[in-house]
Write an enzyme that holds these catalytic residues in place. Sequence first.
Site, PDB file in Angstrom:
ATOM      1  CB  CYS A   6      38.711  46.083  44.363  1.00 27.25           C
ATOM      2  SG  CYS A   6      37.392  47.251  43.992  1.00 27.25           S
ATOM      3  CG  ASN A   7      44.250  41.833  43.459  1.00 29.71           C
ATOM      4  OD1 ASN A   7      45.361  42.235  43.786  1.00 29.71           O
ATOM      5  ND2 ASN A   7      43.860  40.587  43.628  1.00 29.71           N
ATOM      6  NE  ARG A   8      44.103  45.343  49.062  1.00 27.68           N
ATOM      7  CZ  ARG A   8      43.782  45.034  50.305  1.00 27.68           C
ATOM      8  NH1 ARG A   8      43.706  45.973  51.215  1.00 27.68           N
ATOM      9  NH2 ARG A   8      43.521  43.797  50.659  1.00 27.68           N
TER      10      ARG A   8
END
Length: 159
Positions: free
Chosen positions: A38-40
């Site tokens: 979920c890290n962009r």
Amino acid sequence: MYKKSFESIISLEPRILILGSLPGDLSLEINQYYGHPCNRFWKMMFEIFETEFSEDYGMRKKLILQNKFALWDVAHSADRKGSMDAEMKNVLPNQIDELLNEHPTIKKIIFNGKKAEQLFWKYFDKKLSIEYISLPSTSPANAQFSYERLMEIWKKAII
């Protein structure tokens, strides 16, 4: 719980150094910068450089190298329960001054989040030859910024 950062990823003649604080638990577990799905960070980097997204870590590192970046963390190690930056204690910084001396082509440092910036200024002095930019964290914990808003801010700083 004692946690240790990774070695830097650094291109030949890097122009920008991106600094995080310390990898989160999942990143440490899989031995990858910004490894949480979920890290962009990676999605944005591929989009900024108009390259097809890849989950392959080798391709991710190649993207950093091809675009003359360096990627590292301010903290070499720290005690931290969980992944939250606010929980960091007993920080030992990385040797960032040495990296900058070895790579005088770095003219910009981008902080991936406030904690990275705070730690940097605690341990290092400003160099007049370098531009410093603090950007919102790409972490999934930073829910106040939409992907689109993050992209806009990060792209402006990088391009």
